[in-house]
Enzyme design. Structure first.
Site, mmCIF file in Angstrom:
data_model
loop_
_atom_site.group_PDB
_atom_site.id
_atom_site.type_symbol
_atom_site.label_atom_id
_atom_site.label_comp_id
_atom_site.label_asym_id
_atom_site.label_seq_id
_atom_site.Cartn_x
_atom_site.Cartn_y
_atom_site.Cartn_z
ATOM 1 N N ARG A 45 0.803 -1.219 0.000
ATOM 2 C CA ARG A 45 0.000 0.000 0.000
ATOM 3 C C ARG A 45 0.842 1.279 0.000
ATOM 4 N NH1 ARG A 45 -2.987 0.733 5.329
ATOM 5 N NH2 ARG A 45 -1.458 -0.888 5.574
ATOM 6 N N LYS A 150 0.383 -19.832 5.538
ATOM 7 C CA LYS A 150 -0.567 -20.140 6.579
ATOM 8 C C LYS A 150 -0.845 -18.867 7.395
ATOM 9 C CE LYS A 150 2.186 -21.118 10.410
ATOM 10 N NZ LYS A 150 1.891 -19.864 10.913
ATOM 11 N N HIS A 180 6.524 -23.552 6.367
ATOM 12 C CA HIS A 180 7.987 -23.504 6.218
ATOM 13 C C HIS A 180 8.698 -24.583 7.041
ATOM 14 C CE1 HIS A 180 7.809 -21.029 9.889
ATOM 15 N NE2 HIS A 180 9.099 -21.226 10.027
ATOM 16 N N LYS A 184 12.564 -27.209 6.778
ATOM 17 C CA LYS A 184 13.666 -27.255 7.759
ATOM 18 C C LYS A 184 14.502 -28.512 7.541
ATOM 19 C CE LYS A 184 11.820 -24.115 11.027
ATOM 20 N NZ LYS A 184 12.635 -23.039 11.521
ATOM 21 N N GLU A 218 8.706 -21.788 22.461
ATOM 22 C CA GLU A 218 9.419 -20.530 22.176
ATOM 23 C C GLU A 218 9.573 -19.755 23.482
ATOM 24 O OE1 GLU A 218 8.684 -18.847 17.640
ATOM 25 O OE2 GLU A 218 7.322 -18.221 19.198
ATOM 26 N N ASP A 237 -2.059 -21.246 15.004
ATOM 27 C CA ASP A 237 -0.815 -20.640 14.514
ATOM 28 C C ASP A 237 0.254 -21.685 14.220
ATOM 29 O OD1 ASP A 237 1.016 -18.609 13.850
ATOM 30 O OD2 ASP A 237 1.804 -18.535 15.885
ATOM 31 N N HIS A 242 2.684 -26.706 11.833
ATOM 32 C CA HIS A 242 4.032 -27.192 12.163
ATOM 33 C C HIS A 242 4.001 -28.480 13.005
ATOM 34 C CE1 HIS A 242 4.904 -23.350 10.575
ATOM 35 N NE2 HIS A 242 5.114 -22.672 11.677
ATOM 36 N N LYS A 332 4.202 -20.292 23.864
ATOM 37 C CA LYS A 332 5.022 -19.071 23.860
ATOM 38 C C LYS A 332 5.414 -18.795 25.311
ATOM 39 C CE LYS A 332 3.908 -17.494 19.485
ATOM 40 N NZ LYS A 332 4.875 -17.160 18.436
HETATM 41 C C1 BG6 Z 1 5.375 -19.139 12.454
HETATM 42 C C2 BG6 Z 1 4.441 -18.763 13.580
HETATM 43 O O1 BG6 Z 1 4.740 -19.962 11.528
HETATM 44 O O2 BG6 Z 1 6.492 -19.816 12.976
HETATM 45 C C3 BG6 Z 1 5.152 -17.960 14.650
HETATM 46 O O3 BG6 Z 1 3.375 -18.000 13.039
HETATM 47 C C4 BG6 Z 1 6.418 -18.634 15.078
HETATM 48 O O4 BG6 Z 1 4.291 -17.737 15.755
HETATM 49 C C5 BG6 Z 1 7.259 -19.033 13.867
HETATM 50 O O5 BG6 Z 1 7.142 -17.770 15.906
HETATM 51 C C6 BG6 Z 1 8.468 -19.836 14.250
HETATM 52 O O6 BG6 Z 1 9.228 -20.117 13.116
HETATM 53 P P1 BG6 Z 1 10.733 -20.554 13.255
HETATM 54 O O7 BG6 Z 1 11.158 -20.883 11.874
HETATM 55 O O8 BG6 Z 1 11.446 -19.398 13.856
HETATM 56 O O9 BG6 Z 1 10.733 -21.731 14.165
#
Ligand code: BG6
Length: 479
Positions: A45, A150, A180, A184, A218, A237, A242, A332
């Site tokens: 934007r 996602k 993603h 990994k 995390e 999330d 994941h 978290k």
């Molecule tokens: C994301 C989540 O998909 O993955 C986040 O939305 C998370 O909440 C992140 O922090 C962690 O990714 P990575 O690659 O740092 O483990």
């Protein structure tokens, strides 16, 4: 070597673009993996020129003084546009046609949706309406690919309608649904580790495995992502994607072959075999919590009931794993940063050594996604000395020590695969349908629960109920 391509990033000034996509593209460029000619167009934007955008990125990435960065940014452009107005898309068409003319051919076009998910529908409709989805005006969709991040929907129904919209505009072979974690290194290694070594397959089943633990922890809280996270929660999330992917790498059967559909099929089947807790089972099988300071985070509702932690006990109904519990947890503000799977084998030490004192838990295979990527096998050994005394010792394989470095970043792999047109590490539509089926049942169960969400102190392993989930089965978390 790659053919020329253009990647258009919708949401070019957002968190994901700045912190993941552009750094990954730059790193691929430095490693000479992007080919001779490519174009990156940021679409967003803000009223930036190409140079403004390049400058913003170089500050954000802290690479102003790198000569390679200056070279790289010659391939980076900016297109100002609102997602809900056709003007920006029309200007984009001109820009993309200009690239085709420069090359003298229709080059591959990748559209990467890196915006908050509320914008997906709008962008997809405009890509269809303006025929951008069809490539360079030839009606040949082979020139376009769509990458979508996602969260893919909010529940089963919204995921299905997003998928219908996608399939109206693109064919399945053009769609790259990104998780993603599949990119990994350690996740990719799981297929090699399990199926290229003959020693694991004979014991990889309910006869030998007592249970599986999957931890995604995390230390950070939601940081600047309060607004997004508060509407989503940790189950959606990272749980829906994941964690279920981590589970699938443990639970899957051997693929028919190491090719796209072989691997995708094996993954999908593992997720389909997950037993769906009914909403009324949820109280018994799933727990949730919120870290104490969460409601004071920026842009979080002061009354928020959003979970920042969940733990669940799941079952994979296949002959291989029937009756073996899979305990999952994600949180978290946890005590430690760790993402790993633990395969806990049945304890047989007592058969011969009962009176000598066996360790509480015997063989544990730990597959560490991060940090310190690697694999550890815990075995029981006799301690040196004249009398018989047993203890556990760890045999370790560390990626860093063995191969140096940590391998490619997940987003580098993801982007490279999209550019090469390899869908193996991307979610198939039926895979998402099955995972959402399970997650939606849990969400419905939670909706029925009354009362405030439990809180947990920051820097701990979540609410006490997460420990009870295992303790009631005579087990405990091992991380
Ligand atoms: C994301 C989540 O998909 O993955 C986040 O939305 C998370 O909440 C992140 O922090 C962690 O990714 P990575 O690659 O740092 O483990």
């Amino acid at each position: 070597m790659n053919s020329p391509f253009v990647i258009v990033i919708f949401g070019a000034t957002g968190d994901l673009s700045q912190h993941k996509l552009l750094p990954a593209l730059y790193s691929l460029y430095k490693n000479k993996l992007l080919g001779e000619k490519f174009y990156i167009v940021g679409f967003a934007r803000r009223g930036f020129s190409d140079d403004d955008y390049r400058e913003m990125l170089s500050e954000e990435l802290g690479v102003q003084n790198e000569p390679e960065w200056v070279e790289f940014t010659q391939n980076v452009y900016y297109q100002q546009g609102l997602f809900d107005e056709e003007a920006g898309y029309n200007a984009l068409i001109k820009k993309l046609n200009g690239f085709d003319e420069e090359i003298g051919a229709c080059i591959t076009r990748v559209f990467y949706l890196a915006t908050p998910p509320d914008n997906y529908e709008m962008i997809l409709r405009h890509l269809e309406r303006t025929k951008l989805s069809e490539g360079c005006g030839q009606g040949s969709e082979q020139w376009t690919r769509l990458a979508i991040e996602k969260p893919f929907g909010k529940d089963l129904d919204t995921a299905r309608s997003l998928d219908m919209l996608l399939s109206k505009t693109f064919e399945e072979r053009q769609i790259y649904r990104v998780d993603h974690y599949l990119g990994k290194e350690t996740m990719q290694n799981m297929i090699a580790f399990r199926f290229a070594n003959s020693i694991f397959e004979p014991v990889w089943n309910k006869e030998h495995i007592d249970h599986v633990q999957i931890t995604w922890a995390e230390k950070e809280g939601v940081r600047t992502r309060g607004k997004f996270f508060d509407g989503v929660g940790i189950l959606r999330d990272v749980g829906q994607n994941h964690l279920l992917q981590m589970l699938a790498t443990v639970a899957m059967e051997q693929p028919n072959g190491f090719f796209k559909e072989g691997v995708r099929e094996a993954r999908v089947n593992a997720i389909k075999a997950l037993r769906c807790p009914t909403p009324s089972d949820v109280r018994e099988l799933v727990v949730r919590g919120q870290y104490a300071g969460y409601r004071n985070e920026p842009n979080v509702d002061l009354q928020s009931q959003t979970e920042t932690f969940f733990a669940a006990k799941l079952f994979v109904d296949t002959p291989r794993f029937a009756g073996v519990p899979f305990y999952l947890r994600a949180g978290k503000k946890m005590e430690q940063e760790v993402m790993e799977m633990k395969i806990v084998f049945k304890q047989t030490c007592h058969i011969l050594f009962k009176e000598y004192g066996c360790p509480e838990v015997g063989n544990v295979l730990t597959i560490r996604i991060q940090p310190n990527e690697g694999i550890t096998m815990r075995v029981i050994a006799k301690k040196p000395g004249n009398s018989l005394s047993l203890d556990t010792v760890d045999m370790r394989f560390s990626y860093h020590q063995t191969f140096g470095g940590h391998g490619a970043d997940a987003y580098e792999k993801i982007l490279l695969d999209i550019i090469h047109g390899d869908q193996m590490l991307f979610n198939r539509s039926d895979e998402l349908e099955s995972s959402w089926h399970l997650i939606s049942n849990i969400l419905q169960g939670w909706e029925k629960e009354k009362g405030e969400i439990a809180t947990y102190a920051e820097g701990t392993w979540g609410p006490a109920s997460a420990n009870q989930l295992l303790e009631q089965d005579g087990r405990k978390w091992l991380s």
